[in-house]
Design an enzyme around this catalytic site. Structure first.
Site, PDB file in Angstrom:
ATOM      1  N   GLY A   1       0.797  -1.147  -0.013  1.00 40.63           N
ATOM      2  CA  GLY A   1       0.161   0.057  -0.150  1.00 40.63           C
ATOM      3  C   GLY A   1       1.149   1.056  -0.179  1.00 40.63           C
ATOM      4  N   SER A   2       0.419   2.334   0.743  1.00 39.52           N
ATOM      5  CA  SER A   2       1.220   3.365   0.926  1.00 39.52           C
ATOM      6  C   SER A   2       0.465   4.746   1.247  1.00 39.52           C
ATOM      7  CB  SER A   2       2.062   3.768  -0.312  1.00 39.52           C
ATOM      8  OG  SER A   2       3.008   2.723  -0.869  1.00 39.52           O
ATOM      9  N   ASN A   3       1.241   5.767   1.751  1.00 44.74           N
ATOM     10  CA  ASN A   3       0.520   6.777   1.925  1.00 44.74           C
ATOM     11  C   ASN A   3       1.592   7.924   1.086  1.00 44.74           C
ATOM     12  OD1 ASN A   3      -1.519   6.105   4.057  1.00 44.74           O
ATOM     13  ND2 ASN A   3       0.253   5.923   5.274  1.00 44.74           N
TER      14      ASN A   3
ATOM     15  N   ARG B   1      -7.828   4.054   6.668  1.00 48.27           N
ATOM     16  CA  ARG B   1      -6.581   4.844   6.716  1.00 48.27           C
ATOM     17  C   ARG B   1      -6.836   5.871   5.927  1.00 48.27           C
ATOM     18  NH1 ARG B   1      -2.294   3.750   3.384  1.00 48.27           N
ATOM     19  NH2 ARG B   1      -3.124   1.590   2.465  1.00 48.27           N
TER      20      ARG B   1
ATOM     21  N   ASN C   1      -3.919   4.764  -1.148  1.00 54.96           N
ATOM     22  CA  ASN C   1      -4.338   3.696  -1.885  1.00 54.96           C
ATOM     23  C   ASN C   1      -5.874   3.911  -2.364  1.00 54.96           C
ATOM     24  OD1 ASN C   1      -2.411   2.226   0.204  1.00 54.96           O
ATOM     25  ND2 ASN C   1      -1.712   2.554  -1.991  1.00 54.96           N
TER      26      ASN C   1
END
Length: 807
Positions: A241-243, A542, A513
């Protein structure tokens, strides 16, 4: 590539400076120091300056030499992980590890070594990689990119020849062998198709025409409702995933941009990041995180630009439903004309048994596939088969995209690079620059599935899958259902750059995401095709927390790099903010302070009520009650459907604040609380224990507390550890925060950058850099980036080596 005379002068000065800084004990016991004046006695060479935490700064005179230094330095830190990946892309896992063993999943979704080998041996047997390398740029890789691959292979091989492996994971192993540039390119290919063919390896290698009369008459359409559910699950981002957020100068203290990148990737195996700086004086200077086995910096910064990537919602594959010749299930019809499938016969060596030979079947659309995971079967019958189209199977351009970022002086140059190369397979780009610009773009390689095409050409299965998941199933018997081409696309069958969602110069541009829709909640993006992702759909917890956090930061203004650092380790649990108070009140209202667990036994939960009430709503290592809430929330969301969980449902008009208000009357609430309390007590864990006492990783026999939390808790700083009650709680981390960077500018020549590689630079337990940054991560501390020469040379632990080929 030609180096201008001035670059030779700059390089000479840099090398002389590095030589002057060389300590007398520059080489450690694993790496031999070579002659300063003639590092390689001819052939490829590079200078590597190591600073704190084992971060290499690789200095070279051209791209082949830069690849050499990069391959060498990666091997020094990660030789076993790299070698394991090369066994994968050569299709040799069954030979060395047995056909039934399970790969680590870093380079495909194959469930067993045999299916992994059958797929990758097929790729190699058909010279797929060589053909892609021969395609002229820009559709194929550039000369610089190919020089990097050639140099990387030479550097990796030179390290193997000149050093002793100390990592017990592969010390003395026969499967650690030299590699070729084609092997390096094959790894790039595997990453490119990870969301397409790589996701369907088992279904591709198992596909065989029906052999019996019963099989030939099997209905070839899966149940639409269950298929739609499986398709949605197929494209979640559980293991990656990621931010990332970029702030424009309108929100910062000095009018310059800021970027915080927080990719969530596996902590073990071949999809780890590795940190470095790559420099060709006068040509290239870039620092950041590189996916192992890659030749370029994947996420990073140069002097004026910083960028990060997040896994995108775009669906990188589509299916074509084939109408078969009733007399021959290996012949399909297009506009009434028969087309024979192509047989691809592959043989794999298997440890402890005879070689295994299987046949794969390929069509004009791609390989025949009989499943997309266990939940989405695609049976091959006498009348129907399914072929998978993956446009990234023609894409070796990602290194050129990364190389384009190297010269970018701002976000406008990032867009130019993305338009020119179209090399990113399954990721978004978020960027900021020293001029105060911000950028979000979903510029990825996607099959050209327009909503009009899906409406006109979807089969019955496609009509169920496309609206809910973005997976198109087109009628492969009709020529007018071909994907077609955009005039500005680099390759046929994909969207061109003008079709991509782009957000420029917003006060903030953020992605966690979710789709491109809400990169900025005040400037929603709409009008893109469904294959890019949904519009107006519920965000993950999130993503909700991230949007709330960064919009508040932007509104506050006067932001600095320190604000980015604080955001990374705030560890706010969005789910806790939403329901912890309601849960504590519901707990206190339980008759007799007891709740019934899933086993039917009554549990005294009265102590839990106070713990939840006083919990600070964060997943910091010192937070008391965080572990109890975590275990409760996991159990509650596992058994309660969203429609029963919330009193206020999701509204697209208020996507960050909805759904909300816990339905405390839902039967799962009390049960989940009872089960969580019982679980912790059975493990001997106090209900008010600190998170860091039981959410740990073990390195060198020592327990290191890990901050952060699971996806559904809505924590920016994601951590997905493995629960082991017998071992005292959480052990290891499967995925989570990886290469983190907080970057800004202050008007000087050097960027203001703080970085962190959460799992450290090396997988070798004998390395001094096996857990040093993990300890920093545990304490919320950062590494100050040494980007400029003066900063590199002033490192108190500077170690300089000159590496090269021996002839």
């Amino acid at each position: 590539m030609r180096i201008r005379p001035r670059r030779f002068a700059v390089l000479a000065v840099a090398l002389l400076t590095a030589s002057a800084a060389l300590p007398a004990t520059a080489a450690n016991g694993q790496e031999r120091q070579h002659s300063p004046s003639h590092p390689s006695a001819g052939g490829l060479s590079a200078v590597i300056r190591y600073t704190e935490y084992g971060i290499p700064h690789i200095l070279a005179k051209n791209y082949a030499d830069l690849g050499f230094g990069t391959g060498w330095a990666q091997a020094a830190d990660q030789v076993c992980t790299l070698a394991d990946g090369f066994v994968t892309v050569r299709g040799e896992r069954s030979r060395f590890f047995g056909p039934d063993a399970e790969p680590d999943g870093s380079l495909s979704s194959a469930a067993e070594n045999l299916s992994s080998d059958l797929y990758f041996r097929g790729v190699r047997a058909t010279d797929t990689i060589e053909k892609l390398l021969a395609v002229p740029a820009p559709r194929g890789p550039s000369r610089d990119s190919k020089d990097l691959m050639r140099g990387w292979a030479a550097g990796y091989n030179a390290w193997l020849a000149q050093n002793r492996i100390t990592d017990p994971a592969c010390r003395g192993a026969a499967w650690v062998r030299p590699v070729t540039a084609v092997d390096v390119a094959a790894r790039t290919f595997a990453l490119a198709v990870l969301g397409g063919q790589g996701r369907a390896v088992d279904g591709i290698t198992a596909a065989q025409p029906p052999a019996t009369a019963a099989a030939r008459t099997t209905v070839g359409i899966p149940d639409a409702r269950s298929a739609a559910r499986a398709a949605r699950r197929l494209f979640d981002t559980a293991d990656m995933g990621s931010n990332a957020v970029a702030f424009s100068g309108a929100t910062t203290a000095n009018g310059r941009g800021l970027l915080l990148g927080n990719p969530h990737y596996p902590w073990q195996g071949g999809r780890r990041f590795w940190q470095s700086q790559q420099t060709i004086p006068g040509e290239l200077n870039v620092a950041g995180g590189t996916l192992l086995g890659s030749t370029t910096v994947s996420i990073g910064h140069n002097a004026r630009l910083a960028w990060s990537h997040t896994v995108a919602t775009g669906v990188t594959l589509n299916l074509h439903q084939l109408t078969l010749d009733p007399a021959d299930p290996t012949t399909y019809l297009v506009d009434g004309q028969p087309q024979r499938m192509t047989r691809r016969t592959v043989t794999v060596e298997a440890r402890g048994g005879p070689p295994v030979t299987r046949t794969q079947w390929w069509t004009r659309y791609g390989p025949v596939v009989t499943s997309l995971g266990a939940g989405l079967p695609l049976p091959w019958t006498s009348t129907t088969a399914y072929a998978l189209n993956d446009p990234n199977a023609e894409n070796l351009r990602a290194p050129d995209t990364a190389l384009g970022f190297r010269r970018a002086r701002g976000t406008a140059d990032v867009l130019t690079t993305l338009r020119r190369t179209q090399g990113l397979p399954w990721i978004n780009t978020v960027a900021a620059d020293s001029g105060g610009h911000s950028l979000f773009t979903q510029s990825q390689v996607l099959p050209r599935i327009t909503d009009e095409l899906a409406q006109r050409c979807s089969t019955a299965l496609g009509k169920a899958l496309y609206p809910s998941s973005g997976i198109a199933v087109l009628d492969g018997s009709r020529g007018d259902c071909a994907l077609g081409s955009d005039p500005d696309a680099v390759q046929p069958g994909i969207f061109g750059p003008t079709s991509m969602p782009v957000l420029k110069d917003a006060p903030y541009a953020e992605n966690s995401n979710d789709s491109a829709w809400l990169a900025n909640t005040d400037r929603p993006l709409t009008g893109y095709e469904r294959v890019f992702g949904p519009i107006g759909s519920q965000l993950s917890t999130r993503a909700r927390g991230a949007k709330a956090d960064v919009s508040a930061m932007a509104a506050k203004g006067e932001l600095t790099v320190r604000d980015l650092q604080a955001q990374q380790f705030a560890n706010r649990a969005t789910s806790g903010d939403l329901i912890a108070d309601d849960t504590a009140r519901a707990c206190a209202a339980l008759p007799g302070g007891t709740a019934t667990g899933s086993d039917g036994k009554d549990v005294d939960v009265s102590e839990a009520c106070g713990v939840l009430k006083t919990w600070d709503r964060s997943m910091k290592t010192g937070s008391r009650g965080a572990l109890l809430f975590d275990r409760f929330w996991r159990r509650l969301t596992a058994v309660t459907v969203p429609a029963q969980l919330w009193k206020v449902p999701f509204s697209a008009a208020d996507p960050v604040r909805t759904p909300n208000t816990l339905n405390t009357q839902a039967p799962g609430v009390a049960t989940a609380l009872a089960d969580a309390v019982s679980e912790l007590r059975a493990a001997g864990i106090a209900l008010d224990a600190t998170l860091g006492a039981h959410q740990v990783v073990v390195r060198g026999g020592q327990r290191i507390p890990v901050p952060g939390g699971t996806e559904s808790l809505g924590v920016w700083n994601k951590a997905e550890p493995v629960w082991d009650a017998a071992a005292g709680g959480y052990t290891e981390v499967t995925t989570g925060s990886s290469y983190i960077q907080a970057v800004g500018w202050d008007g000087g020549r050097c960027p203001v950058a703080r970085t962190l590689l959460a799992y450290s630079q090396s997988s070798n337990p004998n390395s001094p850099h096996f857990s040093d940054q993990t300890r920093l991560f545990s304490e919320g501390k950062w590494v100050t980036s040494r980007f400029c020469e003066k900063d590199i040379l002033s490192s108190p632990g500077l170690r300089v080596i000159r590496v090269g080929e021996h002839r």
